[in-house]
Design a protein around this motif. Structure first.
Motif, mmCIF file in Angstrom:
data_model
loop_
_atom_site.group_PDB
_atom_site.id
_atom_site.type_symbol
_atom_site.label_atom_id
_atom_site.label_comp_id
_atom_site.label_asym_id
_atom_site.label_seq_id
_atom_site.Cartn_x
_atom_site.Cartn_y
_atom_site.Cartn_z
ATOM 1 N N SER A 66 0.815 -1.218 0.000
ATOM 2 C CA SER A 66 0.000 0.000 0.000
ATOM 3 C C SER A 66 0.848 1.268 0.000
ATOM 4 O O SER A 66 1.771 1.413 0.797
ATOM 5 C CB SER A 66 -0.915 -0.003 1.226
ATOM 6 N N GLY A 67 0.535 2.160 -0.930
ATOM 7 C CA GLY A 67 1.200 3.456 -0.995
ATOM 8 C C GLY A 67 2.521 3.462 -1.746
ATOM 9 O O GLY A 67 3.183 4.496 -1.824
ATOM 10 N N THR A 68 2.927 2.323 -2.323
ATOM 11 C CA THR A 68 4.247 2.274 -2.970
ATOM 12 C C THR A 68 4.198 2.449 -4.486
ATOM 13 O O THR A 68 5.247 2.556 -5.122
ATOM 14 C CB THR A 68 4.964 0.940 -2.673
ATOM 15 N N ALA A 69 2.991 2.502 -5.071
ATOM 16 C CA ALA A 69 2.930 2.582 -6.536
ATOM 17 C C ALA A 69 1.951 3.652 -7.014
ATOM 18 O O ALA A 69 2.338 4.589 -7.694
ATOM 19 C CB ALA A 69 2.562 1.219 -7.117
ATOM 20 N N GLY A 70 0.671 3.504 -6.689
ATOM 21 C CA GLY A 70 -0.341 4.448 -7.178
ATOM 22 C C GLY A 70 -0.115 5.871 -6.714
ATOM 23 O O GLY A 70 -0.183 6.812 -7.517
ATOM 24 N N GLY A 99 11.975 -3.374 -1.940
ATOM 25 C CA GLY A 99 11.619 -2.710 -0.687
ATOM 26 C C GLY A 99 10.662 -1.565 -0.964
ATOM 27 O O GLY A 99 10.491 -1.112 -2.107
ATOM 28 N N SER A 100 10.050 -1.055 0.089
ATOM 29 C CA SER A 100 9.049 0.009 -0.072
ATOM 30 C C SER A 100 9.636 1.257 -0.720
ATOM 31 O O SER A 100 9.062 1.801 -1.664
ATOM 32 C CB SER A 100 8.438 0.386 1.283
ATOM 33 N N GLY A 101 10.766 1.716 -0.239
ATOM 34 C CA GLY A 101 11.395 2.917 -0.804
ATOM 35 C C GLY A 101 11.792 2.717 -2.251
ATOM 36 O O GLY A 101 11.631 3.610 -3.090
ATOM 37 N N TYR A 107 8.330 3.285 -9.302
ATOM 38 C CA TYR A 107 7.041 3.634 -9.919
ATOM 39 C C TYR A 107 6.933 5.140 -10.169
ATOM 40 O O TYR A 107 6.573 5.570 -11.265
ATOM 41 C CB TYR A 107 5.874 3.151 -9.054
ATOM 42 N N GLY A 108 7.234 5.931 -9.141
ATOM 43 C CA GLY A 108 7.164 7.387 -9.310
ATOM 44 C C GLY A 108 8.174 7.891 -10.323
ATOM 45 O O GLY A 108 7.879 8.762 -11.142
ATOM 46 N N GLY A 109 9.371 7.314 -10.312
ATOM 47 C CA GLY A 109 10.423 7.733 -11.232
ATOM 48 C C GLY A 109 10.109 7.382 -12.680
ATOM 49 O O GLY A 109 10.354 8.184 -13.588
ATOM 50 N N THR A 110 9.537 6.204 -12.908
ATOM 51 C CA THR A 110 9.179 5.816 -14.274
ATOM 52 C C THR A 110 8.046 6.695 -14.794
ATOM 53 O O THR A 110 8.076 7.151 -15.943
ATOM 54 C CB THR A 110 8.790 4.324 -14.339
ATOM 55 N N ALA A 111 7.055 6.964 -13.947
ATOM 56 C CA ALA A 111 5.957 7.851 -14.350
ATOM 57 C C ALA A 111 6.486 9.254 -14.650
ATOM 58 O O ALA A 111 6.132 9.862 -15.662
ATOM 59 C CB ALA A 111 4.894 7.904 -13.256
ATOM 60 N N ALA A 112 7.348 9.770 -13.780
ATOM 61 C CA ALA A 112 7.905 11.115 -13.979
ATOM 62 C C ALA A 112 8.753 11.175 -15.246
ATOM 63 O O ALA A 112 8.692 12.155 -15.998
ATOM 64 C CB ALA A 112 8.731 11.536 -12.763
ATOM 65 N N LEU A 113 9.537 10.135 -15.517
ATOM 66 C CA LEU A 113 10.354 10.063 -16.729
ATOM 67 C C LEU A 113 9.461 10.146 -17.970
ATOM 68 O O LEU A 113 9.742 10.900 -18.904
ATOM 69 C CB LEU A 113 11.144 8.748 -16.723
ATOM 70 N N CYS A 114 8.385 9.414 -17.960
ATOM 71 C CA CYS A 114 7.437 9.414 -19.076
ATOM 72 C C CYS A 114 6.795 10.792 -19.243
ATOM 73 O O CYS A 114 6.725 11.326 -20.354
ATOM 74 C CB CYS A 114 6.360 8.356 -18.815
ATOM 75 N N LEU A 115 6.333 11.385 -18.148
ATOM 76 C CA LEU A 115 5.640 12.673 -18.215
ATOM 77 C C LEU A 115 6.579 13.816 -18.608
ATOM 78 O O LEU A 115 6.171 14.745 -19.299
ATOM 79 C CB LEU A 115 4.949 12.963 -16.885
ATOM 80 N N ARG A 116 7.842 13.751 -18.168
ATOM 81 C CA ARG A 116 8.805 14.789 -18.570
ATOM 82 C C ARG A 116 9.050 14.763 -20.069
ATOM 83 O O ARG A 116 9.258 15.788 -20.702
ATOM 84 C CB ARG A 116 10.127 14.620 -17.823
ATOM 85 N N ALA A 117 9.041 13.564 -20.660
ATOM 86 C CA ALA A 117 9.300 13.424 -22.095
ATOM 87 C C ALA A 117 8.083 13.785 -22.948
ATOM 88 O O ALA A 117 8.222 14.026 -24.138
ATOM 89 C CB ALA A 117 9.720 11.990 -22.397
#
Length: 194
Positions: A66-70, A99-101, A107-117
């Protein structure tokens, strides 16, 4: 606020797990659900997602802790001042626990990478106005509206003159309406559509 102009993708590998982010512009919740159904991979271990449309938002960890992806995906959307956007991040497990971190960063980094591009456009809130003017004022008013980049989306005529339908930037509507009234010497009839 900004939104995307088209679908964008990005991938990254984190400790042998492969992450694929797919982002798209959406206008309503059903469009988000349809996008998630179409772009979730049933062969993957997890299809985590988030979307935002104005004040409405949803996210899913799809079996991750919980809280690690969405939430990190939603944070990537919000962090880039985006609206009307859906992102799904698919993970194929590579055998090494993150691990949680590590999951939050992946997940956050892959989403941010996609959105920045992604190519973005500014979302401008508009209001529709109807303006009735005399024939004698028509040329001057239309010229001034076009000079201010006001979109004239419709035009009809009465026996007194044209009735123009205008799309006005909400933050400039009062100024444009005042200009039209001034140019017509107070004779223009203006109404704002809801």
């Amino acid at each position: 606020m900004f939104t995307l102009t088209r679908i964008e993708t990005a991938t990254q590998d984190v400790k042998k797990s492969r992450f694929l982010a797919i982002a798209a512009p959406i206008a309503e919740e059903q469009a988000a659900k349809d996008f998630l159904t179409a772009h979730s991979d049933v062969t993957a271990n997890h299809n985590c997602w988030a979307w935002r449309i104005g004040q409405a938002y949803r996210f899913s960890d799809d079996g991750e802790p919980s809280g690690t992806a969405g939430k990190p995906i939603l944070a990537a959307i919000d962090g880039q001042a985006l609206d009307g956007v859906v992102v799904v991040v698919t993970r194929w497990f590579g055998g090494i626990l993150l691990g949680s971190g590590g999951l939050v960063r992946a997940y956050g980094g892959t989403a941010a990478l996609c959105l920045r591009a992604a190519e973005k456009i500014e979302m401008i809130e508009t209001v529709r106005a109807t303006v009735a003017v005399d024939f004698s004022d028509m040329a001057l008013i239309k010229a001034r509206l076009l000079a201010r980049n006001v979109a004239i989306v419709g035009e009809s005529f009465t026996d007194k003159g044209p009735v123009l339908s205008l799309d006005l930037r909400k933050d400039e509507a009062e100024t444009i309406i005042a200009m039209v009234v001034d140019l017509s010497r107070g004779k223009a009839v203006v109404s704002l559509d809801d």
